[in-house]
Write a protein that holds these residues in place. Structure first.
Motif, PDB file in Angstrom:
ATOM      1  N   TYR A 134       0.833  -1.207   0.000  1.00 22.66           N
ATOM      2  CA  TYR A 134       0.000   0.000   0.000  1.00 22.66           C
ATOM      3  C   TYR A 134       0.862   1.248   0.000  1.00 22.66           C
ATOM      4  CZ  TYR A 134      -3.184   3.641   1.456  1.00 22.66           C
ATOM      5  OH  TYR A 134      -3.892   4.821   1.514  1.00 22.66           O
ATOM      6  N   VAL A 135       1.945   1.231   0.781  1.00 22.39           N
ATOM      7  CA  VAL A 135       2.852   2.382   0.836  1.00 22.39           C
ATOM      8  C   VAL A 135       3.379   2.700  -0.558  1.00 22.39           C
ATOM      9  CG1 VAL A 135       5.080   3.200   1.699  1.00 22.39           C
ATOM     10  CG2 VAL A 135       3.503   2.026   3.244  1.00 22.39           C
ATOM     11  N   GLU A 136       3.793   1.683  -1.291  1.00 22.30           N
ATOM     12  CA  GLU A 136       4.331   1.878  -2.645  1.00 22.30           C
ATOM     13  C   GLU A 136       3.258   2.404  -3.592  1.00 22.30           C
ATOM     14  OE1 GLU A 136       6.690  -0.628  -6.163  1.00 22.30           O
ATOM     15  OE2 GLU A 136       5.825  -1.671  -4.439  1.00 22.30           O
ATOM     16  N   ALA A 137       2.065   1.825  -3.529  1.00 27.83           N
ATOM     17  CA  ALA A 137       0.980   2.261  -4.409  1.00 27.83           C
ATOM     18  C   ALA A 137       0.551   3.688  -4.075  1.00 27.83           C
ATOM     19  CB  ALA A 137      -0.206   1.302  -4.285  1.00 27.83           C
ATOM     20  N   PHE A 138       0.510   4.002  -2.787  1.00 27.30           N
ATOM     21  CA  PHE A 138       0.119   5.342  -2.342  1.00 27.30           C
ATOM     22  C   PHE A 138       1.126   6.381  -2.820  1.00 27.30           C
ATOM     23  CE2 PHE A 138      -0.105   8.529   1.240  1.00 27.30           C
ATOM     24  CZ  PHE A 138      -1.304   9.097   0.833  1.00 27.30           C
ATOM     25  N   LYS A 139       2.400   6.037  -2.789  1.00 25.93           N
ATOM     26  CA  LYS A 139       3.438   6.964  -3.270  1.00 25.93           C
ATOM     27  C   LYS A 139       3.241   7.269  -4.747  1.00 25.93           C
ATOM     28  CE  LYS A 139       8.408   7.722  -3.543  1.00 25.93           C
ATOM     29  NZ  LYS A 139       8.351   8.219  -4.926  1.00 25.93           N
ATOM     30  N   SER A 140       2.867   6.254  -5.526  1.00 26.09           N
ATOM     31  CA  SER A 140       2.612   6.473  -6.948  1.00 26.09           C
ATOM     32  C   SER A 140       1.450   7.440  -7.147  1.00 26.09           C
ATOM     33  CB  SER A 140       2.313   5.141  -7.636  1.00 26.09           C
ATOM     34  OG  SER A 140       2.119   5.329  -9.020  1.00 26.09           O
ATOM     35  N   PHE A 141       0.426   7.291  -6.305  1.00 31.13           N
ATOM     36  CA  PHE A 141      -0.703   8.223  -6.363  1.00 31.13           C
ATOM     37  C   PHE A 141      -0.246   9.643  -6.065  1.00 31.13           C
ATOM     38  CE2 PHE A 141      -3.580  10.486  -3.411  1.00 31.13           C
ATOM     39  CZ  PHE A 141      -4.550  10.893  -4.324  1.00 31.13           C
ATOM     40  N   LEU A 142       0.507   9.820  -4.984  1.00 36.82           N
ATOM     41  CA  LEU A 142       0.955  11.164  -4.606  1.00 36.82           C
ATOM     42  C   LEU A 142       1.852  11.780  -5.674  1.00 36.82           C
ATOM     43  CD1 LEU A 142       1.753  10.813  -0.783  1.00 36.82           C
ATOM     44  CD2 LEU A 142      -0.236  11.878  -1.845  1.00 36.82           C
ATOM     45  N   ASP A 143       2.694  10.962  -6.292  1.00 36.16           N
ATOM     46  CA  ASP A 143       3.618  11.461  -7.320  1.00 36.16           C
ATOM     47  C   ASP A 143       2.892  11.997  -8.546  1.00 36.16           C
ATOM     48  OD1 ASP A 143       5.785  10.839  -5.752  1.00 36.16           O
ATOM     49  OD2 ASP A 143       6.254   8.961  -6.795  1.00 36.16           O
ATOM     50  N   HIS A 144       1.673  11.523  -8.793  1.00 35.09           N
ATOM     51  CA  HIS A 144       0.958  11.891 -10.014  1.00 35.09           C
ATOM     52  C   HIS A 144      -0.327  12.680  -9.751  1.00 35.09           C
ATOM     53  CE1 HIS A 144       3.640   8.656 -11.347  1.00 35.09           C
ATOM     54  NE2 HIS A 144       3.583   9.231 -12.533  1.00 35.09           N
ATOM     55  N   MET A 154      -0.780   2.534  -9.876  1.00 32.38           N
ATOM     56  CA  MET A 154      -1.906   3.429  -9.628  1.00 32.38           C
ATOM     57  C   MET A 154      -3.216   2.658  -9.584  1.00 32.38           C
ATOM     58  SD  MET A 154      -1.057   7.080 -11.456  1.00 32.38           S
ATOM     59  CE  MET A 154      -0.712   6.522 -13.118  1.00 32.38           C
ATOM     60  N   MET A 155      -3.360   1.671 -10.448  1.00 31.20           N
ATOM     61  CA  MET A 155      -4.574   0.852 -10.429  1.00 31.20           C
ATOM     62  C   MET A 155      -4.640   0.011  -9.160  1.00 31.20           C
ATOM     63  SD  MET A 155      -6.597   1.427 -13.000  1.00 31.20           S
ATOM     64  CE  MET A 155      -7.524   0.037 -13.672  1.00 31.20           C
ATOM     65  N   ASP A 156      -3.471  -0.405  -8.665  1.00 31.09           N
ATOM     66  CA  ASP A 156      -3.435  -1.130  -7.394  1.00 31.09           C
ATOM     67  C   ASP A 156      -3.950  -0.244  -6.274  1.00 31.09           C
ATOM     68  OD1 ASP A 156      -2.308  -3.160  -8.841  1.00 31.09           O
ATOM     69  OD2 ASP A 156      -0.367  -3.131  -7.828  1.00 31.09           O
ATOM     70  N   PHE A 157      -3.512   1.020  -6.264  1.00 35.52           N
ATOM     71  CA  PHE A 157      -3.976   1.956  -5.230  1.00 35.52           C
ATOM     72  C   PHE A 157      -5.470   2.199  -5.359  1.00 35.52           C
ATOM     73  CE2 PHE A 157      -5.024   6.365  -4.062  1.00 35.52           C
ATOM     74  CZ  PHE A 157      -4.754   6.298  -2.704  1.00 35.52           C
ATOM     75  N   LEU A 158      -5.934   2.386  -6.574  1.00 37.70           N
ATOM     76  CA  LEU A 158      -7.342   2.701  -6.804  1.00 37.70           C
ATOM     77  C   LEU A 158      -8.256   1.560  -6.382  1.00 37.70           C
ATOM     78  CD1 LEU A 158      -8.613   4.656  -9.841  1.00 37.70           C
ATOM     79  CD2 LEU A 158      -9.906   2.695  -9.060  1.00 37.70           C
TER      80      LEU A 158
END
Length: 287
Positions: free
Chosen positions: A13-23, A235-239
């Protein structure tokens, strides 16, 4: 054989969340709120100031709010407590604090607990501490009993204290996705589909005074539509709250979700990029 779908672990989740924040412009959106509204919100003068953060790894935003407190009340002692169950988030927060020598007269206490565990601990020990400022930043989606959680933390406010709840707006693409395309989301997404109106309804039932501030935010999800793109996959993982959603979800579900994301009530196109609406509501609750 295609592996089965499963929920993200805390580390994933931490990795996926970082991708969200980056974009996304989530942090920029909060920066605007901090600049325009926070000084007035924390303006009440005290010799000491205590704050409690319940958030989804937005330590950087918390530190910005602390610096606003320092600017509004020079020399005031700030007692800051953090409630966060993810050990990686706690460690990252501590590292940010270690790299911030300007945080004078600020003490930090970390509780590696869920909000419910913190509440239970407070009640068991009978240590019902009062806070001048409590902020719930994008965290109520993972709370089992939202009304009682809000009620408890509202009871933790000192006289003239403020509770800040940051939640997705009803005007966001998330609201449309959750309302109109819920069938696109896999069962692995275990969060609560709640936006600002769900929170204000709770506050109205509690009979507490509150104000709502709306701020626009966007999330560039273009890569979610690019076959085999690693960033789009995260990003799809986070979503969806799902590990390797694009690689494990049935093709029909993937297509259905991508179609939903591209709908005009969810996203817009700018300079050839697909921007998902991530609009936020900042709800300020009086004690």
């Amino acid at each position: 054989m295609i592996p089965s779908m499963r929920s993200l672990t805390a580390e994933e989740y931490v990795e996926a969340f970082k991708s969200f924040l980056d974009h996304s412009t989530e942090h920029q959106c909060m920066d605007e709120f901090n600049k325009e509204q926070m000084p007035n919100i924390v303006a009440g003068h005290k010799a000491e100031h205590s704050s409690l953060l319940l958030g989804d790894f937005l330590a950087g935003q918390d530190l910005k709010m602390i610096r606003i407190l320092q600017a509004v009340h020079p020399g005031v002692l700030i007692d800051n407590e953090i409630v966060e169950p993810n050990p990686q988030h706690v460690a990252a927060y501590k590292e940010l604090v270690n790299q911030a020598p300007d945080l004078q007269n600020v003490s930090f206490i970390w509780h590696q607990l869920t909000s419910l565990e913190y509440e239970q601990q407070v009640k068991e020990k009978g240590t019902h501490k009062k806070f001048d400022f409590i902020h719930m930043i994008q965290m109520l989606y993972r709370v089992e009993d939202i009304p009682n959680t809000i009620k408890f933390f509202h009871s933790c406010l000192d006289h003239h204290g403020k509770l800040l709840i940051i939640i997705l707006s009803d005007s966001s693409g998330w609201a449309s996705l959750w309302k109109n395309y819920r069938d696109c989301l896999p069962a692995t997404d275990s969060g609560h589909y709640i936006t600002s109106s769900g929170i204000t309804e709770v506050l109205q039932r509690l009979g507490v005074e509150h104000r709502v501030y709306e701020f626009p935010s966007g999330w560039d999800i273009t890569e979610c539509f690019v076959e085999g793109d690693a960033v789009g996959g995260r990003m799809m993982d986070f979503l969806t709250g799902t590990k390797n959603f694009l690689g494990t979800a049935p093709p029909a579900l993937r297509r259905r979700l991508q179609e939903a994301l591209s709908q005009p009530e969810c996203s817009s196109t700018k300079d050839g990029r697909i921007i998902f609406s991530n609009n936020l509501s900042m709800i300020v609750v009086e004690s």
